[in-house]
Design a protein around this motif. Structure first.
Motif, mmCIF file in Angstrom:
data_model
loop_
_atom_site.group_PDB
_atom_site.id
_atom_site.type_symbol
_atom_site.label_atom_id
_atom_site.label_comp_id
_atom_site.label_asym_id
_atom_site.label_seq_id
_atom_site.Cartn_x
_atom_site.Cartn_y
_atom_site.Cartn_z
ATOM 1 N N THR A 200 0.250 -1.402 -0.094
ATOM 2 C CA THR A 200 -0.158 0.327 0.123
ATOM 3 C C THR A 200 1.004 1.332 0.300
ATOM 4 O O THR A 200 1.851 1.333 0.734
ATOM 5 C CB THR A 200 -1.372 -0.581 1.289
ATOM 6 O OG1 THR A 200 -1.648 -0.711 1.135
ATOM 7 C CG2 THR A 200 -1.939 1.188 1.500
ATOM 8 N N LYS A 225 -1.040 -1.219 -3.971
ATOM 9 C CA LYS A 225 -2.235 -0.443 -3.839
ATOM 10 C C LYS A 225 -2.022 0.962 -3.407
ATOM 11 O O LYS A 225 -1.286 1.241 -3.314
ATOM 12 C CB LYS A 225 -3.318 -0.750 -2.996
ATOM 13 C CG LYS A 225 -4.090 -0.868 -2.933
ATOM 14 C CD LYS A 225 -4.611 -1.559 -1.929
ATOM 15 C CE LYS A 225 -4.434 -1.116 0.034
ATOM 16 N NZ LYS A 225 -5.299 -1.620 1.028
ATOM 17 N N LYS A 227 -3.535 4.596 -2.280
ATOM 18 C CA LYS A 227 -5.147 5.308 -1.448
ATOM 19 C C LYS A 227 -5.342 6.529 -2.116
ATOM 20 O O LYS A 227 -4.674 7.545 -2.445
ATOM 21 C CB LYS A 227 -4.593 5.521 -0.194
ATOM 22 C CG LYS A 227 -4.512 4.570 0.837
ATOM 23 C CD LYS A 227 -5.313 3.741 0.981
ATOM 24 C CE LYS A 227 -4.871 2.645 2.734
ATOM 25 N NZ LYS A 227 -6.154 2.452 3.526
ATOM 26 N N ALA A 256 -4.134 -1.794 -7.786
ATOM 27 C CA ALA A 256 -5.371 -1.312 -6.896
ATOM 28 C C ALA A 256 -5.836 0.077 -6.276
ATOM 29 O O ALA A 256 -4.575 0.645 -6.285
ATOM 30 C CB ALA A 256 -4.842 -2.610 -5.503
ATOM 31 N N ASP A 258 -8.305 1.816 -3.729
ATOM 32 C CA ASP A 258 -8.370 1.877 -2.770
ATOM 33 C C ASP A 258 -9.203 3.371 -2.489
ATOM 34 O O ASP A 258 -8.572 4.274 -2.126
ATOM 35 C CB ASP A 258 -7.506 2.143 -1.498
ATOM 36 C CG ASP A 258 -8.311 2.037 -0.068
ATOM 37 O OD1 ASP A 258 -9.542 1.878 -0.167
ATOM 38 O OD2 ASP A 258 -8.186 1.718 1.243
ATOM 39 N N ASN A 260 -11.857 4.101 0.181
ATOM 40 C CA ASN A 260 -11.673 5.200 1.193
ATOM 41 C C ASN A 260 -13.025 4.824 1.606
ATOM 42 O O ASN A 260 -13.749 6.190 2.490
ATOM 43 C CB ASN A 260 -11.368 5.874 2.033
ATOM 44 C CG ASN A 260 -9.663 5.554 2.086
ATOM 45 O OD1 ASN A 260 -8.899 4.672 3.206
ATOM 46 N ND2 ASN A 260 -8.278 5.930 1.584
ATOM 47 N N CYS A 261 -14.009 4.342 0.912
ATOM 48 C CA CYS A 261 -15.330 4.509 1.174
ATOM 49 C C CYS A 261 -16.006 6.236 0.647
ATOM 50 O O CYS A 261 -16.936 6.747 1.181
ATOM 51 C CB CYS A 261 -16.341 3.995 2.083
ATOM 52 S SG CYS A 261 -15.645 2.581 3.343
ATOM 53 N N MET A 284 -8.259 -4.791 -8.424
ATOM 54 C CA MET A 284 -9.558 -4.017 -7.939
ATOM 55 C C MET A 284 -9.907 -2.671 -7.578
ATOM 56 O O MET A 284 -8.631 -2.083 -7.576
ATOM 57 C CB MET A 284 -9.568 -5.241 -6.444
ATOM 58 C CG MET A 284 -8.595 -4.426 -5.705
ATOM 59 S SD MET A 284 -8.602 -5.701 -3.873
ATOM 60 C CE MET A 284 -7.099 -4.832 -2.709
ATOM 61 N N GLU A 286 -11.065 -0.628 -4.202
ATOM 62 C CA GLU A 286 -11.550 -1.180 -2.660
ATOM 63 C C GLU A 286 -11.699 -0.398 -2.190
ATOM 64 O O GLU A 286 -11.710 0.318 -2.023
ATOM 65 C CB GLU A 286 -10.268 -1.619 -1.776
ATOM 66 C CG GLU A 286 -10.742 -2.486 0.256
ATOM 67 C CD GLU A 286 -9.316 -2.521 0.355
ATOM 68 O OE1 GLU A 286 -8.829 -2.345 1.344
ATOM 69 O OE2 GLU A 286 -8.067 -2.455 -0.261
ATOM 70 N N GLN A 287 -13.491 -0.554 -1.259
ATOM 71 C CA GLN A 287 -14.012 0.233 -1.028
ATOM 72 C C GLN A 287 -14.648 1.166 -1.777
ATOM 73 O O GLN A 287 -14.105 2.035 -0.799
ATOM 74 C CB GLN A 287 -13.072 0.861 0.808
ATOM 75 C CG GLN A 287 -13.356 -0.691 1.455
ATOM 76 C CD GLN A 287 -12.598 -0.724 2.802
ATOM 77 O OE1 GLN A 287 -12.099 0.718 2.945
ATOM 78 N NE2 GLN A 287 -12.161 -1.260 3.831
ATOM 79 N N THR A 322 -16.316 -4.550 -7.561
ATOM 80 C CA THR A 322 -15.563 -4.155 -6.218
ATOM 81 C C THR A 322 -16.056 -3.333 -4.923
ATOM 82 O O THR A 322 -15.767 -2.390 -4.645
ATOM 83 C CB THR A 322 -14.542 -2.336 -7.518
ATOM 84 O OG1 THR A 322 -15.767 -2.123 -7.567
ATOM 85 C CG2 THR A 322 -14.079 -2.981 -8.277
#
Length: 324
Positions: A200, A225, A227, A256, A258, A260-261, A284, A286-287, A322
């Motif tokens: 990450t 990955k 962020k 990947a 991310d 973070n929603c 992918m 993520e979130q 995803t």
């Protein structure tokens, strides 16, 4: 945080009193120190406390470990203390189910409150297994699964803690029976290929720090990955830099993302359209959406193909794959 060790000597069910069996379970915290901080949205530390659980019955033993990131509502809700609490309550439930078969027992940390063991039952039956246990050792491990079901019925233990204990019991039962866990549970396959371990890359605003982190990560794995939250421009810049450094390999998905929603379906559609060139390299996302967003809402947007040049079919596939 102290470890918890519980043990029992029990008489075989329906066997002569001379037949005895030994059960041991142990919870231990596992403190991890890293040489670089995590640089995530909710943690910048170099320390994390995971949890391990060990099960042994008559010399057959197995262990499990659960990763416990810092608390994040709706996403990461288990702590090492939660796992320790469950191990104590699990021992209490198991003692109850073993009943008068217990010849001797001990624990380093007894449950200090009265539990209503009748509430929610004990799980009953064979623990949901596809194969009937044949030996006393196997039946004891099935009883352990029932004890865990009783703990789960209370609704007070997070999934991370329940998974920790369940995994160790299932692994031990798998070894006792000589049967893989997927066959034990009557589920298909299991992972057959190599495991992809992603590094990450930290959330650094400074592009030089970001580049340095990429170099460090790519020196240890091909899988990175990022962020990115809702920063589409940063995403394009990152992929362009990876391409320039020769880190994007044709035919391989090694990146990947991310989110973070932080996305909503409309942003997701637009983001996928803007990154169309690089999607063949994305393993992918993520979130992408907030934890509380109903999946049906994301699926409805994907199928409608709103607000994006990406085809509805492509977007539906990505949003579905995803979601987690």
């Amino acid at each position: 945080m102290e470890a918890v060790h519980s043990w029992w000597t029990v008489r075989g069910e329906g066997e002569a009193t001379s037949s005895e069996h030994r059960i041991d379970v142990r919870f231990s915290p596992l403190v991890i120190h890293t040489n670089r901080n995590w640089k995530t949205a909710h943690s910048a530390s170099t320390t994390r406390t995971n949890a391990t659980f060990h099960v042994a019955v008559d010399g057959t033993e197995a262990s499990s470990e659960v990763g416990l990131p810092p608390f994040k509502p709706g996403i990461y809700e288990g702590t090492a203390e939660d796992c320790r609490d469950l191990s104590i309550r699990f021992a209490y439930h198991l003692t109850f189910l073993l009943g008068t078969r217990v010849l001797a027992s001990g624990t380093t940390s007894a449950c200090r409150e009265t539990l209503n063991l009748a509430q929610g039952g004990d799980g009953g039956g064979d623990g949901g297994l596809a194969i009937e246990p044949a030996s006393e050792r196997e039946r004891i491990l099935v009883t352990a699964l029932r004890a865990l079901d009783g703990c789960a019925a209370s609704g007070r233990h997070p999934n991370a803690a329940l998974a920790l204990v369940e995994t160790a019991i299932l692994r031990c039962l798998s070894r006792a029976m000589g049967i893989p866990v997927p066959s034990l549970l009557d589920v298909c396959g299991g992972h057959q290929g190599p495991v992809r371990c992603f590094y990450t890359v930290g959330m650094a605003a400074d592009r030089n720090l970001l580049a340095e982190d990429v170099r460090y990560g790519s020196g240890n794995t091909q899988f990175l990955k990022f962020k990115l939250d809702k920063d589409a421009e940063k995403a394009l810049e990152v992929f362009s830099a990876l391409e320039a450094e020769g880190l994007l390999v044709a035919g391989r998905r090694t990146v990947a993302i991310d989110a973070n929603c932080s996305w909503d379906p409309e942003f997701a559609m637009d983001f996928l359209a803007r990154l169309q060139k690089y999607l063949p390299h994305v393993y992918m996302i993520e979130q992408p959406f907030p934890f509380e967003m109903p999946f049906s809402e994301a699926a409805r947007w994907a199928l409608a193909g709103r607000g994006s040049r990406t085809s509805a079919r492509s977007a539906a596939s990505w949003c579905t794959r995803t979601r987690a």
